[in-house]
Design a protein around this motif. Sequence first.
Motif, mmCIF file in Angstrom:
data_model
loop_
_atom_site.group_PDB
_atom_site.id
_atom_site.type_symbol
_atom_site.label_atom_id
_atom_site.label_comp_id
_atom_site.label_asym_id
_atom_site.label_seq_id
_atom_site.Cartn_x
_atom_site.Cartn_y
_atom_site.Cartn_z
ATOM 1 N N ASN A 44 0.813 -1.046 -0.335
ATOM 2 C CA ASN A 44 0.196 0.466 -0.063
ATOM 3 C C ASN A 44 0.712 1.245 0.225
ATOM 4 O O ASN A 44 0.048 2.287 -0.698
ATOM 5 C CB ASN A 44 -1.043 0.057 0.831
ATOM 6 N N LYS A 47 2.441 3.301 -3.202
ATOM 7 C CA LYS A 47 0.952 3.473 -3.596
ATOM 8 C C LYS A 47 1.360 5.042 -4.096
ATOM 9 O O LYS A 47 0.658 5.264 -3.978
ATOM 10 C CB LYS A 47 -0.012 3.045 -3.891
ATOM 11 N N PRO A 49 -0.303 6.523 -1.336
ATOM 12 C CA PRO A 49 -1.164 6.954 -1.073
ATOM 13 C C PRO A 49 -1.576 8.092 -0.518
ATOM 14 O O PRO A 49 -2.080 9.659 -0.842
ATOM 15 C CB PRO A 49 -1.861 6.263 -0.478
ATOM 16 N N THR A 243 -8.049 4.243 -3.711
ATOM 17 C CA THR A 243 -6.908 4.565 -2.989
ATOM 18 C C THR A 243 -5.865 6.093 -3.780
ATOM 19 O O THR A 243 -5.124 6.569 -2.942
ATOM 20 C CB THR A 243 -6.053 3.333 -3.340
#
Length: 268
Positions: A44, A47, A49, A243
């Motif tokens: 995660n 990415k 975010p 996301t």
Amino acid sequence: MNSSQAEPFLGTYMLRRGNSKLIVSMPHIGTVLPEWLIPRITENAQKVPDTDWYLELLYDFLEEMDVTVISANYSRYVIDLNRCPNDLSIYQGVNVTGLLPMETFTGELIYNNESSLTQLETATRLDEFWYPYHHALQDEITRITSLHGDVVLWDAHSIRSTLPWLFDGQLPDLNIGTVDGNSCSPELTEKLVEIIKNTSDFSWVVNGRFKGGFITRHYGDAENVHSVQLEIAMRTYCDESGTIPEYDTKKANALKSVLKAMIESILG
């Protein structure tokens, strides 16, 4: 734009010089992750975010206005350019992410198997990523001040509208930070608020949850360097459900017109 990149040989920032009295800093738009960092962080986190997504599109009118723009290439997960180099927290009593973030904005761990980083790694990242950006920013402040006698430093940010780990409830649309009036003149703040009131239905607050990060606090003196942070709630120009937020051109254009009016009020 919507995913992180691995790039071993890239400058830490981008700089476009203008000659007006305004400098815009975008310290959190970078998405690049060094190759040595990627295996160490979660899927995660890869990415990125917590990027300030699409600010370069929202502010794409700045070049025609002769504004100096400095922006980060690397993700804030490498090092946060808007934190103190000694990692002293500027927001007491609330959750925050640090100079070398260990958690995302939702409180999830960034690293797979590391709970802290060494002093050597901290020093190395400061030297390679943090100091180059700030040396360049200081040089531009000096240059523009020599041209005009004073300078306005606009620190541009955006964030998801709802992040319970960081703040309660939903953020106002436009969050102006002036360090409780210490980083810029009251006349400048009043001018910006009037633009919002007169040209939009956006909600706003001055010195709410986001009063200004390191950049606003360190460089602004309310005398010849007037520094303002604008934290924009992403719902004003994005679909936040994924996301990675999705840019909404219609909403973004409405916001962009207000931002442009605010900038014009500074330059006018």
